[in-house]
Design a protein around this motif. Sequence first.
Motif, short mmCIF file in Angstrom:
data_model
loop_
_atom_site.label_atom_id
_atom_site.label_comp_id
_atom_site.label_asym_id
_atom_site.label_seq_id
_atom_site.Cartn_x
_atom_site.Cartn_y
_atom_site.Cartn_z
N PHE A 1 24.17 0.74 -38.52
CA PHE A 1 23.72 1.20 -37.21
C PHE A 1 24.89 1.26 -36.23
CE2 PHE A 1 19.95 -0.69 -39.15
CZ PHE A 1 18.96 0.23 -38.85
N TRP A 2 24.84 2.20 -35.33
CA TRP A 2 25.79 2.21 -34.23
C TRP A 2 25.62 0.92 -33.42
CZ3 TRP A 2 29.79 5.36 -33.95
CH2 TRP A 2 29.73 6.57 -34.66
N GLY A 3 26.72 0.41 -32.92
CA GLY A 3 26.65 -0.82 -32.13
C GLY A 3 26.94 -2.07 -32.95
N GLY A 4 27.42 -1.84 -34.20
CA GLY A 4 27.88 -3.01 -34.96
C GLY A 4 26.80 -3.81 -35.64
N ARG A 5 25.92 -3.10 -36.34
CA ARG A 5 24.89 -3.81 -37.09
C ARG A 5 24.71 -3.16 -38.45
NH1 ARG A 5 21.30 -4.56 -31.72
NH2 ARG A 5 21.37 -6.82 -31.64
N VAL A 6 24.38 -3.96 -39.41
CA VAL A 6 24.17 -3.46 -40.76
C VAL A 6 22.91 -4.09 -41.34
CG1 VAL A 6 25.09 -3.44 -43.13
CG2 VAL A 6 26.65 -3.11 -41.19
N ALA A 7 22.10 -3.26 -41.98
CA ALA A 7 20.98 -3.78 -42.76
C ALA A 7 21.19 -3.36 -44.20
CB ALA A 7 19.66 -3.22 -42.23
N TYR A 8 20.97 -4.28 -45.12
CA TYR A 8 21.07 -3.87 -46.52
C TYR A 8 19.86 -4.39 -47.29
CZ TYR A 8 23.47 -8.37 -47.73
OH TYR A 8 23.82 -9.68 -47.91
N PHE A 9 19.45 -3.55 -48.23
CA PHE A 9 18.14 -3.72 -48.83
C PHE A 9 18.21 -3.73 -50.35
CE2 PHE A 9 17.53 -0.99 -44.96
CZ PHE A 9 17.03 -2.00 -44.15
N PHE A 10 17.25 -4.41 -50.91
CA PHE A 10 17.08 -4.38 -52.36
C PHE A 10 15.60 -4.20 -52.65
CE2 PHE A 10 16.62 -7.02 -56.42
CZ PHE A 10 17.00 -5.97 -57.25
N ALA A 11 15.29 -3.28 -53.54
CA ALA A 11 13.91 -3.10 -53.97
C ALA A 11 13.90 -3.16 -55.49
CB ALA A 11 13.38 -1.74 -53.51
#
Lengths: 354, 354, 354, 354
Positions: free
Chosen positions: D230-240
Amino acid sequence: MVRKLQVAVSGLGRMGARHARHFLEKTPRAELVAVCDPDPNARAWAQANLAPYGTKIYEDFDEMLKHPGLEAVCVAGITTQHAPQTIRAIEADKHVLCEKPLSTDIATCEAVVEAANKKPHLKVLCGFSRRFDASYRAAFERSDNGGIGRPTILRSQTCDKFRDDDYFVHYAAHSGGVFVDATVHDIDLALWFFGADSIVKSISAVGVNARYPGLAQHQDVDNGVGVVEFWGGRVAYFFASRMMAAGQHDVTEIIGTHGKLTVNQNAANDLVEHHEPNGIRREIAQTYYDRFGPAFVTESNEFTECVLDDKKLPFKLSGAVSAVKIGAALQEALRTGTKIEFNEIGERINKAKL
Amino acid sequence: MVRKLQVAVSGLGRMGARHARHFLEKTPRAELVAVCDPDPNARAWAQANLAPYGTKIYEDFDEMLKHPGLEAVCVAGITTQHAPQTIRAIEADKHVLCEKPLSTDIATCEAVVEAANKKPHLKVLCGFSRRFDASYRAAFERSDNGGIGRPTILRSQTCDKFRDDDYFVHYAAHSGGVFVDATVHDIDLALWFFGADSIVKSISAVGVNARYPGLAQHQDVDNGVGVVEFWGGRVAYFFASRMMAAGQHDVTEIIGTHGKLTVNQNAANDLVEHHEPNGIRREIAQTYYDRFGPAFVTESNEFTECVLDDKKLPFKLSGAVSAVKIGAALQEALRTGTKIEFNEIGERINKAKL
Amino acid sequence: MVRKLQVAVSGLGRMGARHARHFLEKTPRAELVAVCDPDPNARAWAQANLAPYGTKIYEDFDEMLKHPGLEAVCVAGITTQHAPQTIRAIEADKHVLCEKPLSTDIATCEAVVEAANKKPHLKVLCGFSRRFDASYRAAFERSDNGGIGRPTILRSQTCDKFRDDDYFVHYAAHSGGVFVDATVHDIDLALWFFGADSIVKSISAVGVNARYPGLAQHQDVDNGVGVVEFWGGRVAYFFASRMMAAGQHDVTEIIGTHGKLTVNQNAANDLVEHHEPNGIRREIAQTYYDRFGPAFVTESNEFTECVLDDKKLPFKLSGAVSAVKIGAALQEALRTGTKIEFNEIGERINKAKL
Amino acid sequence: MVRKLQVAVSGLGRMGARHARHFLEKTPRAELVAVCDPDPNARAWAQANLAPYGTKIYEDFDEMLKHPGLEAVCVAGITTQHAPQTIRAIEADKHVLCEKPLSTDIATCEAVVEAANKKPHLKVLCGFSRRFDASYRAAFERSDNGGIGRPTILRSQTCDKFRDDDYFVHYAAHSGGVFVDATVHDIDLALWFFGADSIVKSISAVGVNARYPGLAQHQDVDNGVGVVEFWGGRVAYFFASRMMAAGQHDVTEIIGTHGKLTVNQNAANDLVEHHEPNGIRREIAQTYYDRFGPAFVTESNEFTECVLDDKKLPFKLSGAVSAVKIGAALQEALRTGTKIEFNEIGERINKAKL
């Protein structure tokens, strides 16, 4: 009388001093005959702590190599000296246990492997401490015995406790970046559990600077997520962080087709739980040495045993190069925002962006 | 249209109000047709919260018993009214769900059982909430299926969070003591897992007052340890405390000849863990209702089902008396310092010290 | 050169062989100069494993005591020799590390203390391994710093994994019984956390034989519950078992007026968790050495340090006697069914039943 | 008398039948007045289970919409009907609780939002069950209060238990793919913890088919890893994953600059632990309904409350669209091997590969 390995340690910084103690005090089949360090303070420490046990102290590495009867060297000084000292030790016909990384530069790493390959009678080990950790070994054995089916997904994180100082920023100037410095351990786990011959298909990475904006000047981050896809239907994904609140929190999950293993998911520094007005609390390791101290001792003992009994080392030197290569590619992917792709024989498809 | 059980709740104190809500909102096959409480504040609360759903509010218990169509009563007022109201409800031919304890006096308990025995068509249940708890039930099922061999040792504790007030001291005036009030739940678990026909061989208890010296005036303690030996080679041992820091912490271990089950050993109020500078923390239930709220709802639903479908209650009323008897003997053992012994048909061997 | 403690080990059975290895390999400041064992097989083992490092092998204990330069002896042979050998070593002016128990007979224990008291310059230690365990030490430090208020209740269990053989039955012939053999560790913890000067008020115990009926011939049990009340408002309660399914499960809770500490409540042999079709599983230690191995190494190192640097031992020899006394009284209470009582200066009130 | 929301449920498949029961039995302020399903078997079930409580049964959705006094509809039938039925219900001036997803097609989702926007007096909710889960709420509250500093990294996984049948393969034909079907919940968590206005910077994904090769025909995978920057210095990471051994294992970590929260890291179906010869074992939820059942009940109650009391819904309908958009982009990234990038106002930079 039993024969003891005549070993020397080069570099008496934090990790070098620990290696010296491990060989001196916790490696029954080795004898710490010499140490060297260009820093007079380090030598003064050695004078007080090692000399009384008969260890000779040198200022110069090459002088130390000439120590009578010396058989093996533990190279544990500054990173930029790892490769040159290892190569000179090999040339002087010494077995070598080298602290990781061989180098943050791949060509330099490969030069070390080449030097070692010319002297196949020497044991040259570049250490990934987790390979010597009892829990990782138990997990690997279970996985290797088919206990989880085919290992398919590996999630692994190397996460440091936040430090309220500039350490990580200064360190980043020479560390090669967080994926080369920290994640390299997780990459090595992927190569261990998936097989040393695994071929990378793609590499991508993102990251942020949340607490150490100074890292940007080194094109590094304090939180990074990297994904490595392997040919043959396997994926490893990684998280590295420099801002954990609770402590050093290194976790690995190996997900097989028929089961899963986790290592250190429930981190705990000891077996104590604190029941307090706001709940039940456990403390966790604060540093990697808190967590992996015993693994380093196992390492010095097994290295010693491999040399004395001419046994095969537990893993190949070339693995250390493979892990650094992947780490460097993750760092490039982070820096350039590019997904880096490889064909089925491991050749890079897209060109490096600069 | 479906027939709904016409039920009334007597007593709208903390627990009574909850029972009223459970029958009103969470027991689909029941209809809360009436409540009673002598306290005008309680009735005002009912006026605001229950009357809009059609519940009739009474001041007097006996008036409420005459409510047209009333089939069942939940007796949940002050402890001293549990037995008399239960008996009057039985006499009025109502099914009864009575809050524990029937009474702290054994003769009174037995009078209730006798009244119930005269009307075998009525369902009369005195509730031990843990019997309706999903985790205890899973453990019992596993044990009952032979999953741990023969249940041999039972350790169980009922431990309240410390309260910085006089509540526990005032409460002790009428509670019958900590073993009758709190441990009675653990005793009931022993009778459940070991069998309702288990015969006590000996009873002993010790205790201290560590935080509520005022309990001494009621010959009670804030920390008690009790041991109950059963004929046939079984032992249950108990701990009760009023001074837990972290919360309500009720734990049970059932140790069989071939395995062990624990319930709530790793207490947790939810699935959240907090990673903080001093470690990893979980919060636990603060009150017994935090822990056993859903069990109370199961209780009201199963009571309703047993009445409507004329099913057997999940356990006998007489068990509630057995548990109180053992609790009272533990309290006596605590007070007198004597080990109380029984022969193989359950008759007391040594006389009571006063 | 540094001075190393010249130490010998008497007895090379399971535990003695471990002590020998600890002094040989894991105690940098000690030198294992001699061992002795009357059994030729044990000596053959020593010949193969210790002699190559320069350790001299004796058949006879008294001959070994004359080994030139010998400073200290670790007494680790059969229990009946613990006291006589310790006394002879003291008389020969050697420091002694004696395996527990000094003796299962209290008078004999006291004779050892007396012998030691006559030579105050000697370090004589009888080991309770948990005193050297990192987790127990962390818990004690927290408790000692007031972290849980006043320690008030201690629950502790020593529980062995079930063995499908006669070991425990044969062992019971000489062990003094489960409370003397196993619970003695838990008793020692009570004396540690409550203070060495704690005075017993009452002792009671019950037990059953669930899996080893043969224990009855030695008046012993395979599951015992004991309660020790101390003057001053403290209670310790204990559980010992020989039939755990999962492994060696030694757990301690220290409940203070303002908090609680647990040790090994969440037992785990390593940091691996197994996700399998029937749930998530952790393995636990199988033997006390799995659990306390590192504590024994700490013990040999600290004993060595205390001798070489003339430091105070971490706890007094007399504590080992106190723990055995309480253990023996628990065993008597178990055997006789009597609650044993003591006055405020620790004198027994009721006579022993035989 | 209190006013109860007159609600109907469309679709009585597995989830629809549960919604019907929740409104009938566990939503005190609602009255289930009608249900509809084109399938005669489903209607027969309703006849037996719902009709006795006064619920009217319809075959046709539009007929049901005309039910006298109907105020709200829960749309819970097949996915392809979610959007059309929701739109028709809105047009008929009914409040709507729609099962997720609105649609797997983004334009269709947007059409629903548009329809809802035209009737701002109606409550239209598309449910993400985790938003109603007590543990996620506790975590969010803690995060929202600044308890972990600035949320920076979110790791979240939705992982199903392996099924030994073709269910997942058939399901993939219409599910939109694993990132749209399963990961959409994790994406919604990212939008919750990071803020609904978070703007995506890049999206990448990889995956494998380890146990369901048939998924390939639907360009889907049984194990997928996705990363959203994401803009603004954020990260999401996912596992399915569709192949967990132990059960449904949905885990979330929220890593802030000053602390971390985990939800369900230590999954457990109840509070029981099994001590068995091979270790200590806990069972975990087998299905998402085992895990999130209570959240669905909270959802029906809060939806009812929002309608009756004209309160703001806990989150916006448009969020459901944002999550599906990100899920669809992850699926595209997986399919094409491309990293998809967006500018700072959320416009896509690189064109879609087909």
